[in-house]
Design a protein around this motif. Structure first.
Motif, PDB file in Angstrom:
ATOM      1  N   ARG A 148     -34.620 149.662  40.552  1.00  0.00           N
ATOM      2  CA  ARG A 148     -33.191 149.998  40.459  1.00  0.00           C
ATOM      3  C   ARG A 148     -32.995 151.514  40.554  1.00  0.00           C
ATOM      4  O   ARG A 148     -32.153 152.002  41.306  1.00  0.00           O
ATOM      5  N   LYS A 149     -33.802 152.249  39.798  1.00  0.00           N
ATOM      6  CA  LYS A 149     -33.692 153.708  39.795  1.00  0.00           C
ATOM      7  C   LYS A 149     -34.100 154.294  41.151  1.00  0.00           C
ATOM      8  O   LYS A 149     -33.471 155.231  41.641  1.00  0.00           O
ATOM      9  N   PHE A 150     -35.137 153.739  41.775  1.00  0.00           N
ATOM     10  CA  PHE A 150     -35.647 154.245  43.054  1.00  0.00           C
ATOM     11  C   PHE A 150     -34.556 154.255  44.121  1.00  0.00           C
ATOM     12  O   PHE A 150     -34.417 155.202  44.884  1.00  0.00           O
ATOM     13  N   PHE A 151     -33.775 153.186  44.177  1.00  0.00           N
ATOM     14  CA  PHE A 151     -32.713 153.071  45.187  1.00  0.00           C
ATOM     15  C   PHE A 151     -31.323 153.361  44.625  1.00  0.00           C
ATOM     16  O   PHE A 151     -30.333 153.201  45.331  1.00  0.00           O
ATOM     17  N   ASP A 152     -31.262 153.725  43.345  1.00  0.00           N
ATOM     18  CA  ASP A 152     -29.972 153.989  42.696  1.00  0.00           C
ATOM     19  C   ASP A 152     -29.041 152.778  42.877  1.00  0.00           C
ATOM     20  O   ASP A 152     -27.884 152.904  43.301  1.00  0.00           O
ATOM     21  N   ILE A 153     -29.559 151.598  42.548  1.00  0.00           N
ATOM     22  CA  ILE A 153     -28.811 150.346  42.694  1.00  0.00           C
ATOM     23  C   ILE A 153     -27.839 150.211  41.522  1.00  0.00           C
ATOM     24  O   ILE A 153     -28.253 150.253  40.364  1.00  0.00           O
ATOM     25  N   PRO A 154     -26.550 150.049  41.803  1.00  0.00           N
ATOM     26  CA  PRO A 154     -25.563 149.925  40.717  1.00  0.00           C
ATOM     27  C   PRO A 154     -25.853 148.724  39.812  1.00  0.00           C
ATOM     28  O   PRO A 154     -26.420 147.717  40.246  1.00  0.00           O
ATOM     29  N   LYS A 155     -25.437 148.839  38.553  1.00  0.00           N
ATOM     30  CA  LYS A 155     -25.670 147.785  37.551  1.00  0.00           C
ATOM     31  C   LYS A 155     -24.971 146.474  37.907  1.00  0.00           C
ATOM     32  O   LYS A 155     -25.317 145.424  37.389  1.00  0.00           O
ATOM     33  N   LYS A 156     -23.962 146.528  38.798  1.00  0.00           N
ATOM     34  CA  LYS A 156     -23.255 145.296  39.154  1.00  0.00           C
ATOM     35  C   LYS A 156     -24.117 144.371  40.012  1.00  0.00           C
ATOM     36  O   LYS A 156     -23.716 143.255  40.314  1.00  0.00           O
ATOM     37  N   TYR A 157     -25.317 144.829  40.388  1.00  0.00           N
ATOM     38  CA  TYR A 157     -26.242 144.011  41.169  1.00  0.00           C
ATOM     39  C   TYR A 157     -27.422 143.576  40.319  1.00  0.00           C
ATOM     40  O   TYR A 157     -27.965 144.364  39.557  1.00  0.00           O
ATOM     41  N   LYS A 158     -27.788 142.327  40.481  1.00  0.00           N
ATOM     42  CA  LYS A 158     -29.007 141.810  39.849  1.00  0.00           C
ATOM     43  C   LYS A 158     -30.119 141.884  40.894  1.00  0.00           C
ATOM     44  O   LYS A 158     -29.920 141.519  42.050  1.00  0.00           O
ATOM     45  N   ILE A 159     -31.282 142.361  40.475  1.00  0.00           N
ATOM     46  CA  ILE A 159     -32.439 142.402  41.366  1.00  0.00           C
ATOM     47  C   ILE A 159     -33.226 141.113  41.115  1.00  0.00           C
ATOM     48  O   ILE A 159     -33.714 140.881  40.010  1.00  0.00           O
ATOM     49  N   TYR A 160     -33.307 140.272  42.137  1.00  0.00           N
ATOM     50  CA  TYR A 160     -33.978 138.980  41.975  1.00  0.00           C
ATOM     51  C   TYR A 160     -35.461 139.029  42.277  1.00  0.00           C
ATOM     52  O   TYR A 160     -36.272 138.604  41.473  1.00  0.00           O
ATOM     53  N   SER A 161     -35.802 139.482  43.452  1.00  0.00           N
ATOM     54  CA  SER A 161     -37.187 139.354  43.897  1.00  0.00           C
ATOM     55  C   SER A 161     -37.544 140.442  44.881  1.00  0.00           C
ATOM     56  O   SER A 161     -36.675 141.106  45.442  1.00  0.00           O
ATOM     57  N   LEU A 162     -38.834 140.548  45.100  1.00  0.00           N
ATOM     58  CA  LEU A 162     -39.367 141.310  46.224  1.00  0.00           C
ATOM     59  C   LEU A 162     -40.053 140.312  47.140  1.00  0.00           C
ATOM     60  O   LEU A 162     -40.552 139.278  46.686  1.00  0.00           O
ATOM     61  N   PHE A 163     -40.091 140.637  48.410  1.00  0.00           N
ATOM     62  CA  PHE A 163     -40.876 139.865  49.366  1.00  0.00           C
ATOM     63  C   PHE A 163     -41.836 140.808  50.051  1.00  0.00           C
ATOM     64  O   PHE A 163     -41.453 141.897  50.471  1.00  0.00           O
ATOM     65  N   ALA A 164     -43.087 140.402  50.135  1.00  0.00           N
ATOM     66  CA  ALA A 164     -44.059 141.092  50.970  1.00  0.00           C
ATOM     67  C   ALA A 164     -43.912 140.497  52.362  1.00  0.00           C
ATOM     68  O   ALA A 164     -43.746 139.281  52.507  1.00  0.00           O
ATOM     69  N   LEU A 165     -43.959 141.346  53.382  1.00  0.00           N
ATOM     70  CA  LEU A 165     -43.801 140.885  54.757  1.00  0.00           C
ATOM     71  C   LEU A 165     -44.771 141.644  55.648  1.00  0.00           C
ATOM     72  O   LEU A 165     -44.880 142.866  55.550  1.00  0.00           O
TER      73      LEU A 165
END
Length: 193
Positions: free
Chosen positions: A149-166
């Motif tokens: 969240r901090k790395f991308f400065d993602i606002p609190k109104k967003y929930k971070i669900y998952s990461l995907f390796a690709l």
């Protein structure tokens, strides 16, 4: 399986895509993932159904090597270390708006939170579309969400669900064969068993 799209019939071997798709934990980090393939993957994700067609999910694709390395150090630091993730050429962050009106109303009425269901459907579209493009994936839930969240400065109104390796699977890596329930234990007709 024959699928008719518009007036044109296309033959898709969907069963092979499903059978082949595995969680891959060793990638060829030197082989660049083509953005054209990433775009095709997101064309499939875009078609994911969601409750009330809310489409609350959003994604961040990290394919720049220098940024990817910095992101990796933050996302997989401390107790979240996953050594195999060092070989991942592309990471995808899946987000969803926390207070999205269709999800709020649906949850109040049905007592079911459709937001994680919608995210799961979009994620499954992502991994199957990637497999169809000859790419491998791994759905990652173990990572430092606060640092992402901090790395991308993602606002609190967003929930971070998952990461995907690709990426492209390392040629020497063979994932374990999946151990699955037998079909007769998976479903029943017209009664609960």
């Amino acid at each position: 399986m024959n699928i008719i799209i518009g007036k044109k019939e296309e033959i898709l071997d969907f069963e092979k895509v499903i059978e082949k798709r595995r969680s891959i934990r060793k990638y060829n980090i030197e082989k660049k993932v083509e953005r054209e393939k990433i775009k095709k993957i997101f064309k499939a994700v875009r078609l994911s159904p969601s409750a009330e067609n809310a489409q609350g999910w959003e994604f961040i694709v990290i394919d720049d090597k220098e940024l990817r390395d910095k992101f990796h150090k933050k996302a997989f630091s401390g107790i979240y270390k996953l050594p195999w993730t060092k070989t991942v050429p592309v990471f995808i962050v899946m987000l969803s708006k926390k207070k999205f009106l269709p999800n709020i109303v649906g949850k109040k009425i049905s007592k079911i939170d459709y937001q994680p269901i919608d995210a799961g459907i979009a994620g499954e579209h992502l991994v199957l579309a990637a497999e169809n493009e000859g790419l491998s994936t791994c759905w990652i839930g173990w990572f430092n969400k606060k640092k992402v969240r901090k790395f991308f400065d993602i606002p609190k109104k967003y929930k971070i669900y998952s990461l995907f390796a690709l990426g492209y699977k390392d040629e020497d890596y063979e994932p374990n064969k999946p151990n699955r329930k037998s079909l007769n234990k998976l479903y029943s007709y017209n009664k609960f068993e």
